[in-house]
Motif scaffolding. Structure first.
Motif, PDB file in Angstrom:
ATOM      1  N   ASP A  39       1.892  72.576 -24.423  1.00 39.15           N
ATOM      2  CA  ASP A  39       0.454  72.798 -24.541  1.00 39.15           C
ATOM      3  C   ASP A  39      -0.260  71.777 -25.416  1.00 39.15           C
ATOM      4  OD1 ASP A  39       1.620  73.541 -26.904  1.00 39.15           O
ATOM      5  OD2 ASP A  39       0.619  75.486 -27.065  1.00 39.15           O
ATOM      6  N   SER A  66      -7.450  73.758 -28.566  1.00 38.52           N
ATOM      7  CA  SER A  66      -8.393  73.677 -27.449  1.00 38.52           C
ATOM      8  C   SER A  66      -9.701  74.359 -27.789  1.00 38.52           C
ATOM      9  CB  SER A  66      -7.783  74.305 -26.188  1.00 38.52           C
ATOM     10  OG  SER A  66      -6.664  73.561 -25.750  1.00 38.52           O
ATOM     11  N   GLU A  94     -13.385  72.537 -28.126  1.00 39.73           N
ATOM     12  CA  GLU A  94     -14.526  73.041 -27.354  1.00 39.73           C
ATOM     13  C   GLU A  94     -15.709  73.284 -28.288  1.00 39.73           C
ATOM     14  OE1 GLU A  94     -13.049  76.453 -25.324  1.00 39.73           O
ATOM     15  OE2 GLU A  94     -11.776  75.273 -23.974  1.00 39.73           O
ATOM     16  N   TYR A 128      -5.733  65.069 -27.315  1.00 40.48           N
ATOM     17  CA  TYR A 128      -6.822  65.917 -26.846  1.00 40.48           C
ATOM     18  C   TYR A 128      -8.042  65.078 -26.459  1.00 40.48           C
ATOM     19  CZ  TYR A 128      -4.773  70.485 -27.882  1.00 40.48           C
ATOM     20  OH  TYR A 128      -3.990  71.606 -27.846  1.00 40.48           O
ATOM     21  N   GLN A 184      -8.223  63.351 -22.973  1.00 44.72           N
ATOM     22  CA  GLN A 184      -8.409  64.101 -21.741  1.00 44.72           C
ATOM     23  C   GLN A 184      -9.658  63.610 -21.020  1.00 44.72           C
ATOM     24  OE1 GLN A 184      -7.965  68.073 -23.853  1.00 44.72           O
ATOM     25  NE2 GLN A 184      -6.915  68.537 -21.942  1.00 44.72           N
TER      26      GLN A 184
END
Length: 280
Positions: free
Chosen positions: A49, A180, A184, A204, A207
């Motif tokens: 993850d 995550s 966000e 991250y 992405q």
């Protein structure tokens, strides 16, 4: 007498056949067990993850640790198709090695004194640092700029507490279940900075949906020496993994993996560390 001799011969042949079958089964069961080369399968622990580090995707597995693990496995004699990646959360890494669930682990696994009491490490293969991820137009340039700002990390993270206790005591620490969720919030503007290892942050930020939106502050708040964890006392395997890591650097595949997985975030990586060189 002839019938008796024939019976003895038949029993002897049967016994030999059974022995051969048993030996063959033992060999099959043991193939790949030590991870010291050859064999049919090898189990490797990674994160599932962490984008850019180790992530399970619809197309398989991706990330810097995945590329390193795959290269090492190949040098040990295993094709990529014969690798079984096993999810190994941070809290279970030492136990997974001790139980024999995996042959080795490459999962943003920082080498430290406490862990070295339980497992052995090959490497290091990456020197990371605790850092901050901020919006590309942020004016945060140093840790003290976080005073009065919203700082995010995962629940129980030592990274966020280090910033809060040592650098910016007046930062508003927000702890969320996952990175995550932090990123966000960063994208939405409810979070001013996210902190953890710079390699994880770069993953991250690389992405597709976040490209160009964030930047690393480049603060180098700690030294994180990523190593490959393996069973304590397995010197033969450790030596082979170290040779594989050295070869990966020498033939340029290490830098290619860094550029592919972290490059879109503008990650300024440290040079590949020398084997056994732990930066405190």
């Amino acid at each position: 007498m002839k019938l008796r001799k024939a019976g003895i011969a038949t029993v002897s042949v049967l016994a030999l056949a059974l022995t051969a079958t048993a030996c063959g089964d033992d060999k099959k069961d043991n193939e790949g067990g030590s991870g010291s080369g050859g064999g049919d399968k090898i189990k490797i622990g990674i994160k599932f993850d962490q984008p850019g580090i180790g992530q399970k995707t619809p197309d398989g597995f991706a990330g810097f640790d995945v590329d390193v693990a795959t290269y090492v496995a190949k040098e040990l004699g295993y094709d990529a198709k014969n690798i079984e990646f096993v999810q190994t959360p941070s809290a279970d890494r030492e136990n997974a090695i001790k139980r024999g669930d995996v042959t080795f682990i490459a999962a943003s696994y920082s080498i430290n004194d406490e862990r070295e009491k339980q497992v052995d490490f090959a490497g290091p293969y990456l020197l990371a640092h605790q850092d901050l991820l901020v919006k590309s137009d942020s004016d945060i340039k140093e840790g003290t700029d976080l005073n009065g700002k919203n700082l995010c990390s995962v629940t129980g993270s030592t990274s966020a507490k280090n910033v809060k206790e040592k650098i910016a005591p007046d930062a508003n620490l927000k702890e969320l279940p996952t990175y995550s969720e932090c990123i966000e919030g960063l994208a939405a503007g409810s979070i001013d900075a996210l902190t953890t290892d710079d390699s994880i942050l770069a993953g991250y930020a690389s992405q597709e949906q976040f490209k160009g939106k964030f930047k690393l502050a480049g603060l180098k708040l700690s030294n994180e020496n990523y190593g490959i964890g393996l069973k304590e006392g397995d010197k033969a395997l450790k030596d082979k993994i170290n040779k594989a890591l050295e070869k990966m650097v020498k033939d340029g595949e290490w830098q290619k993996a860094v550029d592919k997985n972290f490059g879109p975030a503008g990650y300024k990586n440290e040079p590949a560390p020398a084997i056994g060189n732990i930066v405190k």
